[in-house]
Design an enzyme around this catalytic site. Structure first.
Site, short mmCIF file in Angstrom:
data_model
loop_
_atom_site.label_atom_id
_atom_site.label_comp_id
_atom_site.label_asym_id
_atom_site.label_seq_id
_atom_site.Cartn_x
_atom_site.Cartn_y
_atom_site.Cartn_z
N THR A 74 0.86 -1.19 0.00
CA THR A 74 0.00 0.00 0.00
C THR A 74 0.89 1.23 0.00
O THR A 74 1.40 1.65 1.02
CB THR A 74 -0.88 0.02 1.25
OG1 THR A 74 -1.47 -1.26 1.39
CG2 THR A 74 -1.98 1.05 1.15
N MET A 84 3.52 1.42 5.28
CA MET A 84 2.96 0.53 4.25
C MET A 84 2.46 -0.79 4.83
O MET A 84 3.07 -1.36 5.72
CB MET A 84 4.04 0.20 3.23
CG MET A 84 4.29 1.31 2.26
SD MET A 84 5.45 0.73 1.01
CE MET A 84 6.26 2.27 0.65
N CYS A 85 1.37 -1.27 4.26
CA CYS A 85 0.86 -2.61 4.54
C CYS A 85 1.30 -3.51 3.39
O CYS A 85 1.48 -3.03 2.27
CB CYS A 85 -0.66 -2.66 4.55
SG CYS A 85 -1.45 -1.56 5.68
N LYS A 86 1.43 -4.77 3.68
CA LYS A 86 1.66 -5.74 2.62
C LYS A 86 0.37 -6.53 2.41
O LYS A 86 -0.26 -6.94 3.38
CB LYS A 86 2.79 -6.70 3.02
CG LYS A 86 3.07 -7.74 1.96
CD LYS A 86 4.27 -8.59 2.32
CE LYS A 86 3.92 -9.65 3.34
NZ LYS A 86 5.03 -10.59 3.58
#
Ligand SMILES: *[C@@H]1O[C@H](CO)[C@@H](O)[C@H](O)[C@H]1NC(C)=O
Ligand SMILES: *[C@@H]1O[C@H](CO)[C@@H](O)[C@H](O)[C@H]1NC(C)=O
Length: 192
Positions: free
Chosen positions: A45, A64-66
């Protein structure tokens, strides 16, 4: 035209104006010829746009998300989201059900009793994807959000991708203050 039409015209105009504030989903186009199999795999993200109050308060801290996307039964997508928050790694699972339009999915959040439409508006599959999430029945939460996914935490031509997302978010009615580019996560998420 009969004078009696006046109130109906006014009502129609009001409905039209109300519709302009948040683009109706039918006006948001999906990636033509969307290929679900090429959309699978790992994404980060990279960018978000939202007018939600919680988002405005927290955006500076978001990293950030994965997301790992796998194919589930009957054309659904299984999203496994990993992120770091409050000293811990969190993992979250989502099942995106197909709606019949390629690139348009829907999920249900039992915790909130809310429905969420996800539309992949544009993607080249191997570098980036941009999508819109529209939620209904979420008390006090934002109804409309734009997301930039990238395949890497450090994408090639990062500036160009960021500008692409900025234009996309503007086209959906978001102002610069509503847009955030997330910093790299230093925990929980590796770039491998
Ligand atoms: C989705 O993926 C997770 C993690 O791999 C798995 O535990 C879960 O069973 C999957 N759900 C579906 C519906 O496929
Ligand atoms: C977000 O808020 C701004 C400022 O109030 C407004 O102009 C814009 O239309 C809103 N965008 C969306 C998508 O709700």
């Amino acid at each position: 035209m009969a004078a009696g039409n006046g109130p109906w015209m006014a009502l129609a105009l009001l409905t039209l104006l109300a519709g302009l504030q948040t683009p109706a989903l039918s006006e948001v186009s999906v990636q033509p010829n969307f290929k679900q199999d090429q959309f699978l795999g790992r994404w980060f993200t990279k960018g978000l746009a939202s007018n939600a109050t919680w988002f405005q308060e927290k955006k500076a801290k978001l990293s950030m998300c994965k997301s790992v996307v796998t194919a589930a039964e009957d054309g659904a997508l299984n999203l496994t989201v990993t992120y770091f928050r409050n000293t811990q790694c969190h993992v979250w699972n989502l099942l995106l059900e197909p709606t019949g339009t390629p690139g348009h999915y829907r999920y249900y959040k039992p915790k909130w009793g809310s429905n969420h439409d996800v539309l992949v508006v544009e993607t080249d599959y191997d570098r980036y994807a941009m999508f819109i999430t529209q939620s209904t029945n979420v008390p006090g939460k934002e109804l409309f959000m734009a997301t930039l996914y990238t395949r890497s935490q450090n994408p090639v031509a990062e500036r160009e991708l960021n500008e692409k997302f900025r234009s996309f978010a503007h086209s959906q009615g978001f102002t610069d203050e509503a847009i955030v580019f997330l910093h790299k996560a230093d925990k929980c998420i590796d770039d491998q």
